[in-house]
Design a protein around this motif. Structure first.
Motif, mmCIF file in Angstrom:
data_model
loop_
_atom_site.group_PDB
_atom_site.id
_atom_site.type_symbol
_atom_site.label_atom_id
_atom_site.label_comp_id
_atom_site.label_asym_id
_atom_site.label_seq_id
_atom_site.Cartn_x
_atom_site.Cartn_y
_atom_site.Cartn_z
ATOM 1 N N LEU A 48 0.640 -1.437 0.156
ATOM 2 C CA LEU A 48 0.151 0.059 -0.116
ATOM 3 C C LEU A 48 0.862 1.261 0.062
ATOM 4 C CD1 LEU A 48 -2.469 -1.131 2.614
ATOM 5 C CD2 LEU A 48 -3.010 -0.446 0.286
ATOM 6 N N HIS A 49 2.220 1.105 -0.079
ATOM 7 C CA HIS A 49 3.031 2.288 -0.076
ATOM 8 C C HIS A 49 2.837 2.990 1.337
ATOM 9 C CE1 HIS A 49 3.798 2.103 -4.262
ATOM 10 N NE2 HIS A 49 2.601 1.563 -4.453
ATOM 11 N N VAL A 50 2.929 2.320 2.442
ATOM 12 C CA VAL A 50 2.833 2.959 3.465
ATOM 13 C C VAL A 50 3.985 2.830 4.254
ATOM 14 C CG1 VAL A 50 1.824 2.630 5.817
ATOM 15 C CG2 VAL A 50 0.311 2.171 3.795
ATOM 16 N N ARG A 51 4.429 4.062 4.738
ATOM 17 C CA ARG A 51 5.637 4.626 5.601
ATOM 18 C C ARG A 51 5.402 4.130 7.127
ATOM 19 N NH1 ARG A 51 9.345 4.478 8.255
ATOM 20 N NH2 ARG A 51 11.252 5.749 8.369
ATOM 21 N N HIS A 52 4.250 4.591 7.547
ATOM 22 C CA HIS A 52 3.888 4.381 9.031
ATOM 23 C C HIS A 52 2.456 3.696 9.278
ATOM 24 C CE1 HIS A 52 6.838 7.783 9.377
ATOM 25 N NE2 HIS A 52 7.259 7.270 10.376
ATOM 26 N N ALA A 53 2.796 2.492 9.897
ATOM 27 C CA ALA A 53 1.656 1.918 10.136
ATOM 28 C C ALA A 53 1.179 1.904 11.578
ATOM 29 C CB ALA A 53 1.648 0.576 9.429
ATOM 30 N N PHE A 54 -0.086 1.672 12.008
ATOM 31 C CA PHE A 54 -0.344 1.759 13.459
ATOM 32 C C PHE A 54 -1.130 0.230 13.627
ATOM 33 C CE2 PHE A 54 -0.092 6.074 11.854
ATOM 34 C CZ PHE A 54 0.221 6.875 12.906
ATOM 35 N N ILE A 55 -0.486 0.058 15.280
ATOM 36 C CA ILE A 55 -1.432 -1.016 15.758
ATOM 37 C C ILE A 55 -2.373 -0.267 16.594
ATOM 38 C CG2 ILE A 55 -1.236 -3.256 16.893
ATOM 39 C CD1 ILE A 55 1.631 -3.442 15.421
ATOM 40 N N TYR A 56 -3.516 -0.411 16.857
ATOM 41 C CA TYR A 56 -4.445 0.063 17.907
ATOM 42 C C TYR A 56 -4.912 -1.241 18.617
ATOM 43 C CZ TYR A 56 -7.947 2.886 20.138
ATOM 44 O OH TYR A 56 -8.831 3.390 21.292
ATOM 45 N N ILE A 57 -4.238 -1.174 19.579
ATOM 46 C CA ILE A 57 -4.572 -2.513 20.598
ATOM 47 C C ILE A 57 -5.360 -2.332 21.877
ATOM 48 C CG2 ILE A 57 -2.342 -2.276 21.683
ATOM 49 C CD1 ILE A 57 -2.044 -5.199 22.075
ATOM 50 N N ARG A 58 -6.343 -3.287 21.922
ATOM 51 C CA ARG A 58 -7.156 -2.763 23.034
ATOM 52 C C ARG A 58 -6.533 -2.733 24.468
ATOM 53 N NH1 ARG A 58 -11.687 -7.547 25.192
ATOM 54 N NH2 ARG A 58 -12.245 -6.313 26.852
ATOM 55 N N GLY A 59 -7.194 -1.750 24.991
ATOM 56 C CA GLY A 59 -6.342 -1.289 26.306
ATOM 57 C C GLY A 59 -6.311 -2.389 27.336
ATOM 58 N N GLU A 60 -7.312 -3.185 27.577
ATOM 59 C CA GLU A 60 -7.290 -4.271 28.494
ATOM 60 C C GLU A 60 -6.239 -5.120 28.254
ATOM 61 O OE1 GLU A 60 -9.713 -3.231 27.204
ATOM 62 O OE2 GLU A 60 -11.647 -2.789 28.407
#
Lengths: 476, 427
Positions: free
Chosen positions: B114-126
């Motif tokens: 996807l030509h992505v430089r920065h990817a995020f992982i949104y992980i459940r807080g618990e």
């Protein structure tokens, strides 16, 4: 149909079988509002971002299984919108039922009654048998957000207009919605007061009675009042305002008749060229600016006289003076300035001044509405008479002082003919003092700091002995 | 466990989550293969050809989702939705705990496509152990040169940024996940614009589930054709199913899509607890409509078959309910959850979920009144389809189906003030 000239292709679409020509990029709600097609809305405000949270503006679009919120629906070619299909009517009833679910329905003691969107839509779209038998949920009631604003969370429908106002318009970020789900409520910043200089706008923009003005609280039912178009004289922006006075049909007789001559409250009048739909708190307090002790009778050297005697004395003094001067008020209307110029323009040396300076604690200037010049018509005064402050060294023996807030001592010992609206404490009384009307008591026009001309109308009759400045100059 | 190929293809040990363990089972070979011999569009086409569909619940074709993004855009973001909050679901947690590098490799591959430089992982807080394991794995990957500047000398750079959620179920909805990542309150956004056009920080954004992304390395390593051999015509590959509820052995299992549901319950999970009869199954997490025992006879676990039976495959969280369970109390648990998790932004969901909970709670306390069932039906009609995001529908759907399918139990509870069964949820 009139469409403003800007980029974007023209599109035809149908709303309720009516063909409307619109520009690409508009939303269905904008088009409907402009074309006079009724779609209800709580959270939509033309000057703020789209929240799409009240869901009362749901409409049916051809070919889509779900109802769509008109406020967030961009127009596309060939779109067919139905605003009164059965599905839409049922959805509106459902949304009205949800909104009213925990609303206390205390219109009887609510100041907003009569100008409340929720009340209005309830009468129009709320034709359902209420299902709820649960007790209503309780929230903080009559909570003082600041010295000016009262918050009633029970009446709040969480449309987020006030929150978006402080984020996007006044940019103080002082309000927010805290908690989640049905516990959500509007709250101000922790450990701070809601001292936004534009805070009163949230009262006007609240679609229900959740945010109320403490100044106007329980002063009057709004259906006893009527509005008059006026201009805020608080600064050189010259915002258009509505002054709310008592309707003649509802005048109080007998005791309490003073209520008939009260400016109950001020609200902004939408004027896209000057202030949009906003007004600063000083503008909301405009009626307090004119509520100072008035000069009500003409006087010669502190002795009350008849108006004719006063005018005759002033005329005589002007005729006898060797080097007369005049100081022009920046609170005078364009029409008065014109009369003054015609009558006295070549007979006296003319100086200008700004009657009012920023007061301590007041916002002097900001990037939104408030201007540093606290007078409404400096633009016209300077255009007509230049920008020359009074020079005591020129040896003037007589000064025709028009306006407020000037110490006679600074006039270099000249005799003073003072045209004044308000009582002032001076060491020596003026040689001649003639009371003049305030802008509430006459109609006319001001030019704001950009030169935009704006009209104001008479709100109240002037007291008997008070003169309109424009009527005087011909007789001097 | 014959179907365990993509995920459960190794024995879980105390250090099977480490980089060395992952490499010993062939890890990061797909990444090397892609970076050295494939163009980004090849990776996208490979995923498209594999027929991989989103594993988070909606089942949208992953490759197609990727192709919606304008690759010319200066910035594109990838978000991994690891806010696993659907009651009954616990599959992503396993991936984080035992094979975090599989997700990291999948995310780098997806970012490359996807030509992505920065990817995020949104992980459940618990998630605590998953969070710690993820941080360790990211550190390992960075040190080994799989993350950061110039990965494996290919000239491609990519970083993964982990972000812990604040504990809101609604942040698993993609647009509120974006709001939350941006630092705002987790309110869903109105669509249009869709995230593929204007998502995180107003840039085109792809949001994929953990399991979806963790499938990508296997697809690249073994080829789309091998992946597409598994599963049914429209549902390729394998999926992790988590069985919970009244079964003898509730556990996670990886199954080829199209696996019979009855076999899952009676063979793989050892049947119903206490030898009781089956009463109902919630096949795809708490928001999916409940299915009566009679309705699951011929159900196989693939999106179309479950949908044809009137429910959803969803996230693959199979909740099994034994005979004797009180459906009123069970629904009360669900309505309480949704009333608690509604974000409160839009009117129908904010008021409706709380209202439904009040009514169902009142019934379960024996204070039900005549007309309550009709009220519930009316409220669900007002919520469904009228909300900003899917949480409104998710909250209304269990109510609709419980009331429709177990109306007699509700009527009995209202009339007699007590449960038709013994009122317990536990066996």
């Amino acid at each position: 149909m009139a469409v403003s000239k800007s980029e974007g292709a023209m599109i035809e679409l149908k709303i309720d079988n009516q063909i409307v020509e619109v520009q690409e990029g508009e939303t269905v709600l904008q088009v409907a509002l402009r074309s006079g097609i009724e779609i209800p809305s709580f959270c939509y405000h033309p000057c703020m971002s789209i929240a799409g949270n009240c869901r009362i503006c749901l409409v049916q679009v051809n070919g889509r299984p779900k109802l769509m919120p008109a406020c967030n629906l961009p127009v596309t070619p060939g779109m067919e919108i139905e605003t009164h299909s059965n599905a839409v009517i049922e959805a509106r009833k459902a949304i009205m039922q949800f909104i009213s679910l925990n609303h206390p329905g205390d219109c009887g003691i609510c100041d907003k009654a009569g100008e409340c969107k929720l009340q209005e839509y309830h009468m129009r779209y709320g034709d359902y048998d209420p299902l709820s038998i649960e007790p209503k949920s309780r929230m903080p009631k009559f909570y003082n957000l600041s010295e000016r604003i009262l918050l009633d969370n029970e009446r709040c429908i969480l449309c987020s207009r006030c929150v978006r106002f402080t984020r996007e318009i006044s940019k103080t970020n002082q309000l927010g919605i805290v908690e989640r789900g049905s516990h959500s409520r509007v709250e101000r910043l922790e450990c701070a007061t809601f001292d936004d200089p534009y805070s009163d706008n949230v009262v006007v923009n609240c679609p229900t009675g959740a945010l109320l003005s403490r100044d106007f609280l329980y002063k009057s039912r709004i259906w006893y009042l009527e509005t008059v178009r006026s201009i805020c004289t608080g600064c050189a922006r010259g915002c258009s305002v509505n002054v709310w006075r008592r309707n003649k049909n509802w005048y109080v007789r007998g005791s309490g008749a003073d209520k008939n001559l009260l400016a109950y409250r001020i609200s902004p009048l939408d004027n896209p060229e000057i202030n949009g739909p906003w007004l600063c708190n000083k503008g909301f307090d405009l009626h307090k600016l004119t509520a100072k002790p008035r000069v009500l009778a003409p006087a010669i050297a502190g002795r009350d006289v008849t108006i004719d005697e006063a005018i005759e004395a002033a005329r005589q003094m002007l005729a006898d003076a060797k080097k007369p001067a005049a100081i022009v008020s920046a609170h005078a209307s364009n029409e008065e300035l014109e009369t003054f110029k015609n009558a006295l323009g070549d007979r006296v040396a003319i100086y200008t001044r700004q009657d009012y300076q920023p007061e301590a604690g007041e916002v002097v200037e900001d990037s939104f509405l408030i201007k540093a010049d606290k007078n409404p018509n400096s633009y016209s005064v300077q255009a007509l008479f230049g920008n020359q402050p009074f020079d005591a060294g020129k040896g003037h023996d007589l000064v025709l002082l028009w306006g407020d807030n000037l110490d006679y001592a600074s006039l270099g010992g000249a005799r003073v003919i003072h045209l004044s609206s308000f009582e002032e404490s001076q060491e020596q009384p003026a040689s001649v003092l003639i009371p003049i009307s305030t802008f509430f008591e006459r109609s006319g026009s001001f030019c704001n700091f950009e030169g935009t001309r704006n009209n104001f109308e008479k709100v109240f009759d002037k007291p008997t002995l008070v003169q309109h400045a424009g009527d005087l100059f011909g007789r001097l | 466990m014959t179907d365990a190929r993509v995920f459960f293809n190794f024995e879980v040990t105390a250090d099977s989550h480490t980089l060395s363990a992952y490499k010993s089972r062939g890890g990061y070979q797909a990444l090397e293969k892609a970076l050295k011999g494939m163009q980004p569009i090849d990776v996208e086409n490979e995923v498209k050809a594999s027929g991989l569909r989103g594993r988070g619940g909606a089942g949208f074709a992953t490759g197609v989702k990727w192709s919606f993004v304008n690759k010319q855009s200066p910035v594109i973001y990838l978000c991994c939705n690891a806010d696993e909050g659907e009651p009954g679901t616990y599959k992503d947690r396993w991936i984080f705990e035992h094979s975090p590098h599989q997700l990291i490799e999948g995310m780098i591959l997806a970012s490359y496509a996807l030509h992505v430089r920065h990817a995020f992982i949104y992980i459940r807080g618990e998630f605590d152990l998953p969070w710690r394991r993820l941080l360790v794995a990211l550190k390992e990957a960075r040190e080994a040169g799989y993350l950061g500047e110039n990965i494996l000398g290919s000239g491609y750079s990519c970083d993964l940024i982990p972000h812990q959620g604040g504990g809101a179920y609604v942040c698993g909805e993609e647009s509120s996940l974006i709001s939350s990542l941006e630092g705002f309150k987790g309110y869903p956004k109105n669509k249009p614009p869709f995230p593929a056009v204007k998502g995180l920080y107003e840039a085109p954004t792809v949001i994929n589930n953990v399991e979806t992304l963790a499938n990508v390395p296997w697809i690249i390593a073994n080829g789309a054709a091998t992946y597409a051999e598994m599963g049914t015509e429209k549902n390729k590959g394998t999926k992790i199913f988590g069985v919970s509820g009244h079964v003898v052995k509730p556990h996670l299992m990886e199954l080829t899509l199209g696996y019979p549901l009855k076999k899952v319950i009676y063979e793989d999970c050892g049947g119903i607890l206490g030898g009781k009869a089956l009463k109902a199954v919630i096949p795809g997490g708490s928001s999916s409509p409940i299915l009566k025992a009679s309705e699951i006879e011929n159900i196989t676990l693939d999106i179309e078959t479950v949908a044809a039976a009137g429910s959803m495959l969803g996230s693959g969280a199979i909740i099994v309910i034994a005979e004797g369970t009180c459906m009123v109390r069970l629904l009360q648990v669900l309505t309480r959850f949704y009333a608690h998790e509604s974000c409160g932004q839009c009117t129908p969901c904010r008021e409706g979920t709380a209202w439904m909970n009040k009514i169902v709670t009142r019934i379960s306390q024996g204070k039900g009144r005549k007309g309550d069932i009709e009220s519930l039906e009316c409220i669900t009609k007002g919520i469904m389809g009228n909300t900003v995001c899917a949480l409104g529908d998710a909250a209304a759907m269990p109510v609709v189906n419980f009331v429709k399918k177990y109306r007699d139990e509700f009527e009995y509870f209202i009339e007699h003030g007590r449960s038709m069964n013994d009122g317990r949820l536990e066996i």
